[in-house]
Design a protein around this motif. Structure first.
Motif, PDB file in Angstrom:
ATOM      1  N   PHE A  30      15.757   6.965   7.592  1.00 30.93           N
ATOM      2  CA  PHE A  30      15.038   7.903   8.454  1.00 30.93           C
ATOM      3  C   PHE A  30      14.342   7.212   9.627  1.00 30.93           C
ATOM      4  O   PHE A  30      13.320   7.690  10.109  1.00 30.93           O
ATOM      5  CB  PHE A  30      14.018   8.693   7.625  1.00 30.93           C
ATOM      6  N   TYR A  31      14.861   6.061  10.053  1.00 34.19           N
ATOM      7  CA  TYR A  31      14.290   5.362  11.206  1.00 34.19           C
ATOM      8  C   TYR A  31      14.222   6.316  12.401  1.00 34.19           C
ATOM      9  O   TYR A  31      15.168   7.066  12.652  1.00 34.19           O
ATOM     10  CB  TYR A  31      15.160   4.147  11.549  1.00 34.19           C
ATOM     11  N   PRO A  32      13.105   6.366  13.166  1.00 31.32           N
ATOM     12  CA  PRO A  32      11.974   5.440  13.181  1.00 31.32           C
ATOM     13  C   PRO A  32      10.840   5.781  12.200  1.00 31.32           C
ATOM     14  O   PRO A  32       9.798   5.124  12.239  1.00 31.32           O
ATOM     15  CB  PRO A  32      11.472   5.533  14.616  1.00 31.32           C
ATOM     16  N   VAL A  33      11.010   6.807  11.369  1.00 33.83           N
ATOM     17  CA  VAL A  33      10.002   7.069  10.329  1.00 33.83           C
ATOM     18  C   VAL A  33      10.008   5.890   9.354  1.00 33.83           C
ATOM     19  O   VAL A  33      11.049   5.518   8.823  1.00 33.83           O
ATOM     20  CB  VAL A  33      10.307   8.376   9.580  1.00 33.83           C
ATOM     21  N   GLN A  34       8.834   5.302   9.123  1.00 32.34           N
ATOM     22  CA  GLN A  34       8.762   4.087   8.316  1.00 32.34           C
ATOM     23  C   GLN A  34       7.724   4.220   7.204  1.00 32.34           C
ATOM     24  O   GLN A  34       6.584   4.628   7.453  1.00 32.34           O
ATOM     25  CB  GLN A  34       8.412   2.878   9.183  1.00 32.34           C
ATOM     26  N   PHE A  35       8.132   3.882   6.006  1.00 36.88           N
ATOM     27  CA  PHE A  35       7.208   3.819   4.871  1.00 36.88           C
ATOM     28  C   PHE A  35       6.437   2.503   4.872  1.00 36.88           C
ATOM     29  O   PHE A  35       5.270   2.452   4.485  1.00 36.88           O
ATOM     30  CB  PHE A  35       8.006   3.951   3.570  1.00 36.88           C
ATOM     31  N   THR A  36       7.076   1.439   5.316  1.00 32.70           N
ATOM     32  CA  THR A  36       6.498   0.093   5.257  1.00 32.70           C
ATOM     33  C   THR A  36       5.305  -0.054   6.186  1.00 32.70           C
ATOM     34  O   THR A  36       5.329   0.385   7.343  1.00 32.70           O
ATOM     35  CB  THR A  36       7.560  -0.958   5.630  1.00 32.70           C
ATOM     36  N   ASP A  37       4.260  -0.703   5.683  1.00 31.32           N
ATOM     37  CA  ASP A  37       3.054  -0.999   6.463  1.00 31.32           C
ATOM     38  C   ASP A  37       3.411  -1.933   7.618  1.00 31.32           C
ATOM     39  O   ASP A  37       4.180  -2.880   7.447  1.00 31.32           O
ATOM     40  CB  ASP A  37       2.024  -1.665   5.546  1.00 31.32           C
ATOM     41  N   ILE A  38       2.838  -1.677   8.784  1.00 30.58           N
ATOM     42  CA  ILE A  38       3.112  -2.522   9.949  1.00 30.58           C
ATOM     43  C   ILE A  38       2.709  -3.967   9.695  1.00 30.58           C
ATOM     44  O   ILE A  38       3.353  -4.903  10.183  1.00 30.58           O
ATOM     45  CB  ILE A  38       2.405  -1.968  11.214  1.00 30.58           C
ATOM     46  N   LYS A  84       6.941  -7.103  -1.175  1.00 34.33           N
ATOM     47  CA  LYS A  84       6.407  -5.874  -1.765  1.00 34.33           C
ATOM     48  C   LYS A  84       6.394  -5.957  -3.287  1.00 34.33           C
ATOM     49  O   LYS A  84       5.425  -5.534  -3.939  1.00 34.33           O
ATOM     50  CB  LYS A  84       7.235  -4.675  -1.320  1.00 34.33           C
ATOM     51  N   VAL A  85       7.470  -6.490  -3.853  1.00 29.37           N
ATOM     52  CA  VAL A  85       7.530  -6.652  -5.310  1.00 29.37           C
ATOM     53  C   VAL A  85       6.431  -7.610  -5.770  1.00 29.37           C
ATOM     54  O   VAL A  85       5.759  -7.377  -6.784  1.00 29.37           O
ATOM     55  CB  VAL A  85       8.911  -7.165  -5.756  1.00 29.37           C
ATOM     56  N   LEU A  86       6.220  -8.687  -5.001  1.00 28.19           N
ATOM     57  CA  LEU A  86       5.172  -9.646  -5.334  1.00 28.19           C
ATOM     58  C   LEU A  86       3.791  -8.988  -5.289  1.00 28.19           C
ATOM     59  O   LEU A  86       2.972  -9.159  -6.203  1.00 28.19           O
ATOM     60  CB  LEU A  86       5.222 -10.824  -4.357  1.00 28.19           C
ATOM     61  N   PHE A  87       3.532  -8.207  -4.254  1.00 27.24           N
ATOM     62  CA  PHE A  87       2.233  -7.534  -4.137  1.00 27.24           C
ATOM     63  C   PHE A  87       2.057  -6.501  -5.250  1.00 27.24           C
ATOM     64  O   PHE A  87       0.933  -6.283  -5.736  1.00 27.24           O
ATOM     65  CB  PHE A  87       2.099  -6.867  -2.770  1.00 27.24           C
ATOM     66  N   ALA A  88       3.149  -5.858  -5.650  1.00 26.54           N
ATOM     67  CA  ALA A  88       3.081  -4.905  -6.760  1.00 26.54           C
ATOM     68  C   ALA A  88       2.741  -5.620  -8.066  1.00 26.54           C
ATOM     69  O   ALA A  88       1.986  -5.096  -8.894  1.00 26.54           O
ATOM     70  CB  ALA A  88       4.404  -4.162  -6.885  1.00 26.54           C
ATOM     71  N   TYR A 127       0.450   3.285  -3.548  1.00 31.19           N
ATOM     72  CA  TYR A 127       0.854   3.488  -2.157  1.00 31.19           C
ATOM     73  C   TYR A 127       0.568   2.253  -1.311  1.00 31.19           C
ATOM     74  O   TYR A 127       1.427   1.783  -0.555  1.00 31.19           O
ATOM     75  CB  TYR A 127       0.122   4.704  -1.601  1.00 31.19           C
ATOM     76  N   ILE A 128      -0.635   1.691  -1.460  1.00 26.61           N
ATOM     77  CA  ILE A 128      -1.032   0.550  -0.628  1.00 26.61           C
ATOM     78  C   ILE A 128      -0.186  -0.677  -0.930  1.00 26.61           C
ATOM     79  O   ILE A 128       0.343  -1.321  -0.014  1.00 26.61           O
ATOM     80  CB  ILE A 128      -2.531   0.241  -0.830  1.00 26.61           C
ATOM     81  N   SER A 129      -0.042  -1.022  -2.208  1.00 24.04           N
ATOM     82  CA  SER A 129       0.704  -2.239  -2.550  1.00 24.04           C
ATOM     83  C   SER A 129       2.196  -2.089  -2.259  1.00 24.04           C
ATOM     84  O   SER A 129       2.844  -3.038  -1.802  1.00 24.04           O
ATOM     85  CB  SER A 129       0.491  -2.601  -4.025  1.00 24.04           C
ATOM     86  N   CYS A 130       2.748  -0.892  -2.483  1.00 28.83           N
ATOM     87  CA  CYS A 130       4.190  -0.695  -2.298  1.00 28.83           C
ATOM     88  C   CYS A 130       4.590  -0.604  -0.827  1.00 28.83           C
ATOM     89  O   CYS A 130       5.756  -0.821  -0.486  1.00 28.83           O
ATOM     90  CB  CYS A 130       4.660   0.544  -3.044  1.00 28.83           C
ATOM     91  N   ARG A 131       3.649  -0.299   0.035  1.00 30.89           N
ATOM     92  CA  ARG A 131       3.930  -0.327   1.475  1.00 30.89           C
ATOM     93  C   ARG A 131       3.924  -1.752   2.028  1.00 30.89           C
ATOM     94  O   ARG A 131       4.359  -1.989   3.143  1.00 30.89           O
ATOM     95  CB  ARG A 131       2.903   0.511   2.241  1.00 30.89           C
ATOM     96  N   ASP A 135      -3.582  -6.765   0.198  1.00 28.58           N
ATOM     97  CA  ASP A 135      -4.910  -6.560  -0.400  1.00 28.58           C
ATOM     98  C   ASP A 135      -4.913  -6.775  -1.911  1.00 28.58           C
ATOM     99  O   ASP A 135      -5.940  -7.157  -2.483  1.00 28.58           O
ATOM    100  CB  ASP A 135      -5.426  -5.152  -0.095  1.00 28.58           C
ATOM    101  N   SER A 136      -3.787  -6.507  -2.569  1.00 28.56           N
ATOM    102  CA  SER A 136      -3.749  -6.668  -4.024  1.00 28.56           C
ATOM    103  C   SER A 136      -3.979  -8.120  -4.439  1.00 28.56           C
ATOM    104  O   SER A 136      -4.543  -8.382  -5.505  1.00 28.56           O
ATOM    105  CB  SER A 136      -2.423  -6.163  -4.593  1.00 28.56           C
ATOM    106  N   VAL A 137      -3.555  -9.056  -3.600  1.00 34.82           N
ATOM    107  CA  VAL A 137      -3.727 -10.477  -3.930  1.00 34.82           C
ATOM    108  C   VAL A 137      -5.202 -10.846  -3.918  1.00 34.82           C
ATOM    109  O   VAL A 137      -5.726 -11.429  -4.877  1.00 34.82           O
ATOM    110  CB  VAL A 137      -2.938 -11.374  -2.956  1.00 34.82           C
ATOM    111  N   SER A 138      -5.897 -10.507  -2.831  1.00 37.22           N
ATOM    112  CA  SER A 138      -7.318 -10.851  -2.738  1.00 37.22           C
ATOM    113  C   SER A 138      -8.149 -10.073  -3.754  1.00 37.22           C
ATOM    114  O   SER A 138      -9.107 -10.604  -4.319  1.00 37.22           O
ATOM    115  CB  SER A 138      -7.836 -10.602  -1.311  1.00 37.22           C
ATOM    116  N   SER A 139      -7.771  -8.819  -4.024  1.00 36.19           N
ATOM    117  CA  SER A 139      -8.502  -8.030  -5.011  1.00 36.19           C
ATOM    118  C   SER A 139      -8.352  -8.627  -6.408  1.00 36.19           C
ATOM    119  O   SER A 139      -9.323  -8.667  -7.185  1.00 36.19           O
ATOM    120  CB  SER A 139      -8.006  -6.580  -5.007  1.00 36.19           C
ATOM    121  N   TRP A 140      -7.144  -9.082  -6.736  1.00 40.75           N
ATOM    122  CA  TRP A 140      -6.952  -9.720  -8.035  1.00 40.75           C
ATOM    123  C   TRP A 140      -7.790 -10.989  -8.153  1.00 40.75           C
ATOM    124  O   TRP A 140      -8.422 -11.245  -9.183  1.00 40.75           O
ATOM    125  CB  TRP A 140      -5.488 -10.066  -8.269  1.00 40.75           C
ATOM    126  N   LEU A 141      -7.833 -11.789  -7.108  1.00 40.55           N
ATOM    127  CA  LEU A 141      -8.610 -13.018  -7.136  1.00 40.55           C
ATOM    128  C   LEU A 141     -10.094 -12.738  -7.336  1.00 40.55           C
ATOM    129  O   LEU A 141     -10.791 -13.471  -8.055  1.00 40.55           O
ATOM    130  CB  LEU A 141      -8.389 -13.813  -5.845  1.00 40.55           C
TER     131      LEU A 141
END
Length: 228
Positions: A30-38, A84-88, A127-131, A135-141
């Motif tokens: 569906f480009y240019p509609v993007q799920f991925t965070d810029i 994305k998989v790593l952040f998840a 939603y946040i991590s999968c985009r 942030d998930s890395v710093s939050s986990w730390l």
């Protein structure tokens, strides 16, 4: 760890993996509609510069330490959803740390499991991590630091917080409160020594990581990751 904990964490990760795959399909179909965070594209493009033998700071608006872009090189070595998989995975680790913190604090297995399940099913976190947010890395730390503080593993907590301060800077605001926590144990000379040691280890960890980054990337690291 019992079966119900493993099942909860596994279900949370499978759910995130499904969202990542669906998001990747949206990006392609569906480009240019993007799920991925810029920002994920910024990390990835910085990683591409590293693979080309250049500095990640060649990518304008890259405001993170070089270690992040080095890890995200996996987006090109393996697959574009690698990061994305790593952040998840780190988001699932947050659920684990949350369960540990609640159990240590309340001594209630039912309550700690409930909070683990809430986080694993949290639509905002998913939603946040999968985009592709880091942030998930710093939050986990930060949660890992808190768990070690509650267990009186102050050295480990100091090193973890030192690394997250190097990684994102803003968690430095937690340092004074954690030092006060150490002092509040007994308010004696031993507690003071532990608090000073905590601050020294935290500072040394952040400083050493920063010096390595400066050695590798030079002044652009200072300009883009710190001074901006």
């Amino acid at each position: 760890m019992t079966t119900k904990y493993v099942q909860t964490l596994a279900a949370g990760f499978i759910l995130r993996l499904a969202v990542i795959l669906a998001g990747d399909f949206i990006d392609q179909a569906f480009y240019p509609v993007q799920f991925t965070d810029i920002d994920y594209r910024v990390y990835s493009e910085a990683a591409e510069f590293i693979l080309q033998g250049s500095s990640p700071y060649e990518r304008q608006t890259y405001r993170y330490p070089p270690v992040l872009s080095a890890i995200l090189a996996g987006n090109f070595v393996f697959h574009r959803i690698f990061g994305k998989v790593l952040f998840a995975l780190f988001d699932i680790l947050i659920a684990y740390e949350l369960e540990r913190v609640v159990r240590i604090s309340c001594q209630r297995e039912d309550l700690s499991l409930m909070w683990m399940r809430i986080w694993c099913a949290n639509p905002i976190a998913i939603y946040i991590s999968c985009r592709g947010s880091v942030d998930s890395v710093s939050s986990w730390l930060v949660l890992y630091t808190l768990r070690n503080m509650l267990l009186d593993h102050f050295d480990c907590a100091a090193v973890a917080l030192g690394f997250v301060v190097y990684f994102r800077m803003y968690p430095i605001i937690y340092a004074p409160l954690l030092a006060i926590h150490i002092l509040s144990k007994t308010w004696d000379r031993e507690s003071l020594v532990k608090a000073v040691r905590f601050g020294a280890l935290l500072t040394l960890t952040a400083l050493m990581c920063g010096l390595v980054s400066f050695y590798v990337c030079g002044k652009p690291y200072l300009d883009h990751a710190l001074l901006y």
